[in-house]
Motif scaffolding. Structure first.
Motif, PDB file in Angstrom:
ATOM      1  N   TRP A  94       6.656  10.992  -5.449  1.00  0.00           N
ATOM      2  CA  TRP A  94       5.283  10.703  -5.865  1.00  0.00           C
ATOM      3  C   TRP A  94       4.788  11.689  -6.912  1.00  0.00           C
ATOM      4  N   HIS A  98      -2.289  12.228  -2.110  1.00  0.00           N
ATOM      5  CA  HIS A  98      -3.660  12.569  -1.735  1.00  0.00           C
ATOM      6  C   HIS A  98      -3.860  12.322  -0.250  1.00  0.00           C
ATOM      7  N   THR A 106      -9.124   3.973  -0.059  1.00  0.00           N
ATOM      8  CA  THR A 106      -7.914   4.518  -0.691  1.00  0.00           C
ATOM      9  C   THR A 106      -7.450   3.608  -1.839  1.00  0.00           C
ATOM     10  N   ASN A 107      -7.715   2.290  -1.734  1.00  0.00           N
ATOM     11  CA  ASN A 107      -7.369   1.404  -2.855  1.00  0.00           C
ATOM     12  C   ASN A 107      -8.200   1.754  -4.095  1.00  0.00           C
ATOM     13  N   LEU A 110      -7.087   5.000  -5.713  1.00  0.00           N
ATOM     14  CA  LEU A 110      -5.860   4.945  -6.540  1.00  0.00           C
ATOM     15  C   LEU A 110      -6.060   4.115  -7.807  1.00  0.00           C
ATOM     16  N   ARG A 113      -7.260   6.610 -10.120  1.00  0.00           N
ATOM     17  CA  ARG A 113      -6.173   7.497 -10.570  1.00  0.00           C
ATOM     18  C   ARG A 113      -5.323   6.773 -11.620  1.00  0.00           C
ATOM     19  N   TYR A 114      -5.153   5.457 -11.467  1.00  0.00           N
ATOM     20  CA  TYR A 114      -4.397   4.663 -12.444  1.00  0.00           C
ATOM     21  C   TYR A 114      -5.113   4.725 -13.800  1.00  0.00           C
ATOM     22  N   ALA A 121       1.497   6.984  -7.022  1.00  0.00           N
ATOM     23  CA  ALA A 121       0.755   7.890  -6.133  1.00  0.00           C
ATOM     24  C   ALA A 121       0.554   7.256  -4.771  1.00  0.00           C
ATOM     25  N   ALA A 123      -2.126   7.566  -1.332  1.00  0.00           N
ATOM     26  CA  ALA A 123      -3.372   8.141  -0.809  1.00  0.00           C
ATOM     27  C   ALA A 123      -3.539   7.721   0.646  1.00  0.00           C
ATOM     28  N   SER A 150      -2.822   3.778   0.842  1.00  0.00           N
ATOM     29  CA  SER A 150      -2.524   2.932  -0.316  1.00  0.00           C
ATOM     30  C   SER A 150      -1.431   3.578  -1.140  1.00  0.00           C
ATOM     31  N   LEU A 152       0.273   3.401  -5.121  1.00  0.00           N
ATOM     32  CA  LEU A 152       0.176   2.914  -6.504  1.00  0.00           C
ATOM     33  C   LEU A 152       1.571   3.006  -7.109  1.00  0.00           C
ATOM     34  N   VAL A 218      -1.544  -1.748  -6.598  1.00  0.00           N
ATOM     35  CA  VAL A 218      -2.010  -0.895  -5.503  1.00  0.00           C
ATOM     36  C   VAL A 218      -1.906  -1.733  -4.235  1.00  0.00           C
TER      37      VAL A 218
END
Ligand code: BTN
Length: 340
Positions: A94, A98, A106-107, A110, A113-114, A121, A123, A150, A152, A218
């Motif tokens: 990863w 997180h 968490t979705n 991420l 983050r994307y 990643a 989370a 989640s 990603l 995700v």
């Protein structure tokens, strides 16, 4: 970015390097005699007993049974989360891990983050303040008991295959729990894992596609691990189940999460190369709905028919009504289920 747990551990928890802790964490749920543990760690029985007493004072549930020895039944939530971080760091797979005390979803986390340029990643939230379910619904999960996780990942498949990804994810959750804990869970189209006729897990897949056709996904997975009926709002209590309710024992979230992620990554690899076809036989075997007569709501319409299977490439539900007409349902809610 939301705070992580790293900075909040007490000195007892920081003693993760301790030999007894390491031993217990790498053998969760299994009984070992005091003699076995002290011999294998090269410490006295008295030192072992002192360590176990101090762990118990710090919220570790180390069960002791005459004739059987000791077993680690559960650990304090924040230590468990640190163990999750350590487990997912091991593989060096990863870009970001997180482990969050609290997060909206968490979705959603991420997806952000994307947007920030991250491709790969994971989370996990001990608690979600706005956990999201399918069709804009809310996902309930009590703090510290269940898995809200989640992943990603870059995934080179068309967004039209999003239902198929959910199917692969559901089979991964069911398969991992069946293999690891010998618990007979099943998959329920479109996005659930069922146990004893009740919902154990829900999955929310969200795809992001760029103009240059690079794609990412995700996959959000919520698993009821140690929750109890009273943790849920009254209208959900008869519909849900947890692994703890089924087995009568506390289950370590790290064991469930790590086996699920391992199988999920393996299955997504196969799916990318060879498509859903490879999973049809497994779906037929583990399906809660196959062969049953269901009433499905799709938007404003209702369809009733026998579940024949799923579409071999796209994962749509295949139904046949009394007149022998076949329907392929892309998405919908199963409202009633009965035996044929
Ligand atoms: C459903 O059954 O409707 C899908 C539920 C999906 C819940 C998970 S929990 C982790 C991830 N984060 C979310 O906000 N939702 C998913």
């Amino acid at each position: 970015m939301a705070p992580t747990l790293q900075d909040h551990c007490s000195s007892a928890d920081r003693a993760m390097s301790d030999k007894v802790i390491e031993f217990l964490l790498s053998n969760p749920g299994r009984f070992f005699s005091g003699e076995e543990i002290s011999k294998s760690l090269g410490i006295s029985r008295q030192a072992l007993w002192k360590k176990i007493s101090s762990l118990r004072k710090n919220g570790w549930n180390v069960e002791g049974k005459a004739g059987k020895g000791y077993r680690l039944a559960s650990i304090p939530s924040h230590v468990e989360l640190e163990t999750l971080r350590a487990t997912f760091s091991e593989k060096n797979f990863w870009e970001e891990i997180h482990i969050l005390e609290s997060v909206d979803s968490t979705n959603s986390f991420l997806l952000k983050r994307y947007e920030g340029g991250i491709k790969r990643a994971i989370a996990i939230g001990d608690e979600q303040s706005s956990g999201r379910g399918r069709m804009g619904r809310r996902w309930f999960s009590p703090r510290g008991k269940n898995i809200n996780m989640s992943v990603l990942l870059p995934l080179a498949v068309s967004p039209a295959l999003s239902p198929a990804i959910t199917i692969v994810a559901g089979l991964s959750v069911a398969g991992a729990i069946r293999d690891k804990f010998k618990i007979p869970c099943q998959v329920k189209w479109p996005n659930d894992v069922y146990l004893a006729g009740k919902k154990l897990c829900g999955i929310l897949t969200e795809m992001v596609a760029e103009l240059d056709s690079t794609r990412s996904v995700v996959i959000g997975i919520g698993i009821n691990v140690n929750s109890e009926r009273r943790d849920f709002p009254p209208h959900l209590r008869d519909l849900v189940i947890s692994l703890k309710e089924y087995t009568g024992k506390d289950i370590m979230r790290v064991d469930v999460a790590s086996s699920v992620v391992e199988l999920l990554l393996r299955n997504l690899e196969i799916f990318q190369r060879r498509g859903l076809e490879m999973f049809i036989e497994k779906w037929n075997r583990l399906s809660f709905l196959k062969g049953k007569v269901v009433t499905l709501r799709t938007g404003k319409e209702k369809v009733q028919g026998e579940v024949k299977g799923i579409h071999r490439e796209r994962g749509y539900l295949v139904l046949e009504d009394e007149g022998g007409n076949r329907f392929e349902i892309i998405s919908g809610d199963v409202e009633e289920i009965r035996d044929r």
